[in-house]
Design a protein around this motif. Structure first.
Motif, PDB file in Angstrom:
ATOM      1  N   THR A   1       0.863  -1.179   0.000  1.00  0.00           N
ATOM      2  CA  THR A   1       0.000   0.000   0.000  1.00  0.00           C
ATOM      3  C   THR A   1       0.898   1.226   0.000  1.00  0.00           C
ATOM      4  OG1 THR A   1      -1.721  -1.151   1.252  1.00  0.00           O
ATOM      5  CG2 THR A   1      -1.797   1.252   1.239  1.00  0.00           C
ATOM      6  N   MET A   2       0.619   2.155  -0.903  1.00  0.00           N
ATOM      7  CA  MET A   2       1.386   3.394  -0.990  1.00  0.00           C
ATOM      8  C   MET A   2       0.470   4.567  -0.664  1.00  0.00           C
ATOM      9  SD  MET A   2       3.484   4.980  -4.215  1.00  0.00           S
ATOM     10  CE  MET A   2       4.554   3.570  -4.287  1.00  0.00           C
ATOM     11  N   VAL A   3       0.911   5.423   0.241  1.00  0.00           N
ATOM     12  CA  VAL A   3       0.127   6.592   0.640  1.00  0.00           C
ATOM     13  C   VAL A   3       0.853   7.841   0.160  1.00  0.00           C
ATOM     14  CG1 VAL A   3      -0.814   7.895   2.588  1.00  0.00           C
ATOM     15  CG2 VAL A   3      -0.790   5.389   2.655  1.00  0.00           C
ATOM     16  N   ASN A   4       0.121   8.743  -0.471  1.00  0.00           N
ATOM     17  CA  ASN A   4       0.680  10.004  -0.960  1.00  0.00           C
ATOM     18  C   ASN A   4      -0.118  11.172  -0.397  1.00  0.00           C
ATOM     19  OD1 ASN A   4       2.778   9.164  -2.904  1.00  0.00           O
ATOM     20  ND2 ASN A   4       1.051   8.221  -3.961  1.00  0.00           N
ATOM     21  N   ALA A   5       0.580  12.226  -0.050  1.00  0.00           N
ATOM     22  CA  ALA A   5      -0.075  13.447   0.428  1.00  0.00           C
ATOM     23  C   ALA A   5       0.580  14.646  -0.242  1.00  0.00           C
ATOM     24  CB  ALA A   5       0.033  13.557   1.938  1.00  0.00           C
ATOM     25  N   LYS A   6      -0.224  15.656  -0.542  1.00  0.00           N
ATOM     26  CA  LYS A   6       0.295  16.864  -1.185  1.00  0.00           C
ATOM     27  C   LYS A   6      -0.492  18.057  -0.658  1.00  0.00           C
ATOM     28  CE  LYS A   6      -0.801  17.679  -5.484  1.00  0.00           C
ATOM     29  NZ  LYS A   6      -0.869  17.626  -6.966  1.00  0.00           N
ATOM     30  N   ILE A   7       0.206  19.171  -0.430  1.00  0.00           N
ATOM     31  CA  ILE A   7      -0.469  20.387   0.025  1.00  0.00           C
ATOM     32  C   ILE A   7       0.050  21.558  -0.799  1.00  0.00           C
ATOM     33  CG2 ILE A   7       1.195  20.900   1.856  1.00  0.00           C
ATOM     34  CD1 ILE A   7      -1.279  21.779   3.536  1.00  0.00           C
ATOM     35  N   GLY A   8      -0.831  22.485  -1.125  1.00  0.00           N
ATOM     36  CA  GLY A   8      -0.431  23.628  -1.923  1.00  0.00           C
ATOM     37  C   GLY A   8      -1.079  24.921  -1.434  1.00  0.00           C
ATOM     38  N   TYR A   9      -0.479  26.023  -1.817  1.00  0.00           N
ATOM     39  CA  TYR A   9      -1.012  27.340  -1.461  1.00  0.00           C
ATOM     40  C   TYR A   9      -0.870  28.253  -2.664  1.00  0.00           C
ATOM     41  CZ  TYR A   9      -1.933  31.634   1.101  1.00  0.00           C
ATOM     42  OH  TYR A   9      -2.473  32.819   1.520  1.00  0.00           O
ATOM     43  N   THR A  10      -1.927  28.942  -3.028  1.00  0.00           N
ATOM     44  CA  THR A  10      -1.912  29.861  -4.164  1.00  0.00           C
ATOM     45  C   THR A  10      -1.645  31.265  -3.668  1.00  0.00           C
ATOM     46  OG1 THR A  10      -3.524  28.472  -5.328  1.00  0.00           O
ATOM     47  CG2 THR A  10      -3.240  30.723  -6.129  1.00  0.00           C
ATOM     48  N   PHE A  11      -0.446  31.778  -3.962  1.00  0.00           N
ATOM     49  CA  PHE A  11      -0.100  33.121  -3.556  1.00  0.00           C
ATOM     50  C   PHE A  11      -0.723  34.170  -4.481  1.00  0.00           C
ATOM     51  CE2 PHE A  11       3.259  30.458  -1.819  1.00  0.00           C
ATOM     52  CZ  PHE A  11       3.344  30.929  -0.511  1.00  0.00           C
ATOM     53  N   SER A  12      -0.801  33.830  -5.767  1.00  0.00           N
ATOM     54  CA  SER A  12      -1.395  34.743  -6.754  1.00  0.00           C
ATOM     55  C   SER A  12      -1.847  33.905  -7.932  1.00  0.00           C
ATOM     56  CB  SER A  12      -0.371  35.787  -7.197  1.00  0.00           C
ATOM     57  OG  SER A  12       0.668  35.177  -7.937  1.00  0.00           O
ATOM     58  N   LYS A  13      -2.340  34.545  -8.986  1.00  0.00           N
ATOM     59  CA  LYS A  13      -2.778  33.800 -10.168  1.00  0.00           C
ATOM     60  C   LYS A  13      -1.619  33.107 -10.873  1.00  0.00           C
ATOM     61  CE  LYS A  13      -6.874  36.560 -11.259  1.00  0.00           C
ATOM     62  NZ  LYS A  13      -7.546  37.417 -12.253  1.00  0.00           N
ATOM     63  N   THR A  14      -0.412  33.589 -10.681  1.00  0.00           N
ATOM     64  CA  THR A  14       0.745  33.032 -11.372  1.00  0.00           C
ATOM     65  C   THR A  14       1.714  32.275 -10.466  1.00  0.00           C
ATOM     66  OG1 THR A  14       1.902  35.136 -11.135  1.00  0.00           O
ATOM     67  CG2 THR A  14       0.656  34.770 -13.174  1.00  0.00           C
ATOM     68  N   VAL A  15       1.514  32.320  -9.162  1.00  0.00           N
ATOM     69  CA  VAL A  15       2.434  31.656  -8.214  1.00  0.00           C
ATOM     70  C   VAL A  15       1.660  30.721  -7.291  1.00  0.00           C
ATOM     71  CG1 VAL A  15       4.170  31.934  -6.410  1.00  0.00           C
ATOM     72  CG2 VAL A  15       4.014  33.613  -8.275  1.00  0.00           C
TER      73      VAL A  15
END
Length: 197
Positions: free
Chosen positions: A183-197
């Protein structure tokens, strides 16, 4: 991709390599420049049901018949590339997707795969056995969230035991060279600083 397929074909035809195997620790994989190309016939039927705008489920059944399957025959620590006569792969896949909240989605899937070598004059011990590298069960679940500038996913994927030996004699798990269920577990988190970043 087509580059990977071509690379694999060149390896099968012209390259000798070593791999981890049982009885191990390594086996020599011998090339075979006389291999014939594989051919296959496939049918597939599926459907999708939308219970609500946010919830849907799908079901697909399929079968593939392979002829001149490029396969391997193991003799001790030597593995020879051969053309097997005929093999069959058939299965069923279930999928489901729903929105649990305005910011959270759930995506799940399950596949049951039945593979069998039907004819193989070059290695009769493989006839009636599961194909190598062919798991019987594959399942996955993923949560995807988006809340304001934050986004993230958390998912898990399960793959059942596969056989390396064509005669399916490699039943042991938990030792070097075995092909265990995992079993493989993956996690990802992101944050949008602006429309381009």
């Amino acid at each position: 991709s087509s580059e990977k397929v071509l690379y694999r074909q060149v390896l099968d035809l012209y390259a000798t390599s070593t791999v981890r195997c049982v009885p191990g620790p390594t086996c020599i994989v011998h090339n075979n420049a006389d291999l014939e190309p594989e051919t296959g016939t496939t049918w597939e039927m599926g459907g999708e049901w939308r219970f609500t705008r946010a919830t849907q489920a799908g079901l697909t059944v399929y079968e593939t018949r392979l002829k001149d399957l490029i396969y391997r025959k193991q003799v001790g620590s030597d593995i020879y590339r051969i053309n097997a006569g005929e093999a069959r792969v058939r299965g069923v896949e279930f999928t489901a997707r729903t929105r649990l909240a305005s910011w959270l989605e759930l995506d799940a899937n399950y596949g049951d795969v039945d593979s069998e070598m039907l004819e193989n004059e070059a290695d009769p011990s493989s006839v009636g056995k599961r194909l190598t590298d062919s798991p019987e069960h594959i399942a996955g679940i993923e949560f995807a969230a988006r809340y304001g500038p934050w986004s993230g996913t958390l998912g898990a994927r399960y793959v059942s035991h596969v056989h390396f030996n064509a005669d399916n004699s490699d039943l042991v798990e938990g030792v070097p060279g075995s092909y265990d269920a995992y079993t493989m577990v993956n996690a990802k988190i992101g944050y949008t600083f602006s429309k381009t970043v």
